[in-house]
Design an enzyme around this catalytic site. Structure first.
Site, mmCIF file in Angstrom:
data_model
loop_
_atom_site.group_PDB
_atom_site.id
_atom_site.type_symbol
_atom_site.label_atom_id
_atom_site.label_comp_id
_atom_site.label_asym_id
_atom_site.label_seq_id
_atom_site.Cartn_x
_atom_site.Cartn_y
_atom_site.Cartn_z
ATOM 1 C CE LYS A 183 -3.699 28.505 -5.935
ATOM 2 N NZ LYS A 183 -3.736 27.234 -5.198
ATOM 3 C CD GLN A 194 -3.388 23.384 -5.886
ATOM 4 O OE1 GLN A 194 -2.864 24.486 -5.914
ATOM 5 N NE2 GLN A 194 -4.649 23.205 -5.526
ATOM 6 C CG ASP A 216 -1.798 27.155 0.653
ATOM 7 O OD1 ASP A 216 -2.523 27.989 0.092
ATOM 8 O OD2 ASP A 216 -1.409 26.118 0.083
#
Length: 291
Positions: A52, A96, A119
């Site tokens: 990412k 994460q 997200d």
């Protein structure tokens, strides 16, 4: 049978974003900035976050990687998130997953400012998705919709079967496919571990999204001729013949299912690359809301 090439669609998405960021820079406007929070040293998480951050660099985004110890308290993690929420230069916040067992996923997700929830996991984001309002969509389902759009796959009025009901893939996928959009407008059946007649339902499906995390679960006798197959699974299976000692398998028995399909995503190289591309699109959208 045509392969739905996630690498190709991902690159096209990133190329478009790179041009858009260049335009922002030319106009003297704000550049998208993604903050990623990585807790501990989980190998898979390290890989995902690293990819990412590299993608941010590739398309001209700013990125900040915050590494925290495995034993950080939930209180301290929430403080870190509060600081990122308050930072006007940060457009998107990514924590994460999975988190250490002593930290609540729910508390962490709820702590992220919904305007920075790239997200798409915050209850406000999910609520807007259910109501058909503009919002951040979880990256994997968003990426799948981008693949369907890129290949101009006709979904209107089709019967879609989604196998798996996770909040990360299955549930949002069922909402997106049933929405009054293009792609969308499907009649959707959401299946899971308690579904009794799964094979019969799959044989009725024009589109199958396999997202249950069981290697090669979907077999050729469960798929009708001409179906569109989206394989979300990615599991390491021990394989002594491989240099790494394992093979990557999807949820679909690709070898035997693919000859029956009109379209199918491979594993790897299908849905996986699109997840990061969709995350970048969300971050860009978060930035545009401020520009």
């Amino acid at each position: 049978m045509q392969i739905l090439d996630g690498q190709l669609v991902s690159q096209a998405t990133k190329d478009e974003l790179r041009l858009n960021v260049g335009q922002l820079r030319t106009e003297g406007k704000k550049i998208p900035h993604l903050a990623a929070v990585l807790i501990g040293t989980n190998g898979a998480s390290e890989t995902y976050v690293g990819a990412k951050v590299r993608t941010c660099e590739e398309i001209g985004f700013k990125s900040t990687l915050i590494r925290l110890d495995e034993d950080i308290s939930e209180y301290k993690l929430l403080n870190v998130i509060a600081e990122l929420n308050a930072d006007p230069d940060i457009d998107g916040i990514l924590v994460q997953l999975p988190l250490p067992k002593h930290i609540s996923d729910e508390e962490v997700i709820n702590a992220i400012d919904p305007s920075k929830d790239v997200d798409g996991f915050h209850p406000i984001s999910v609520g807007k998705l259910v109501q058909g309002l503009p919002t951040f969509v979880a990256a994997t389902p968003h990426g799948i919709m981008l693949i369907l759009e890129h290949y101009k796959i006709d979904t209107k009025g089709k019967h879609a079967v989604v196998i798996g009901r996770s909040n990360i893939v299955g549930r949002p996928m069922s909402i997106l496919l049933s929405a009054n959009t293009n792609p969308g407008n499907c009649t959707v059946t959401l299946c899971h571990s308690q579904t009794k007649n799964l094979k019969e339902l799959c044989l009725q499906a024009d589109i199958i999204v396999a997202a249950l995390g069981k290697p090669e679960f979907l077999t050729a006798d469960m798929v009708k001729e001409g179906a569109v197959i989206i394989d979300v699974g990615i599991t390491r299976v021990p394989d002594a013949s491989k240099k790494r000692g394992y093979a990557i398998k999807g949820d679909v028995d690709f070898t035997n299912v693919s000859p029956k399909c009109s379209y199918i995503t491979p594993v790897p190289g299908g849905v996986g690359p699109m997840t990061i591309a969709a995350l970048m699109k969300n971050t860009y959208a978060a930035c545009l809301a401020k520009n």
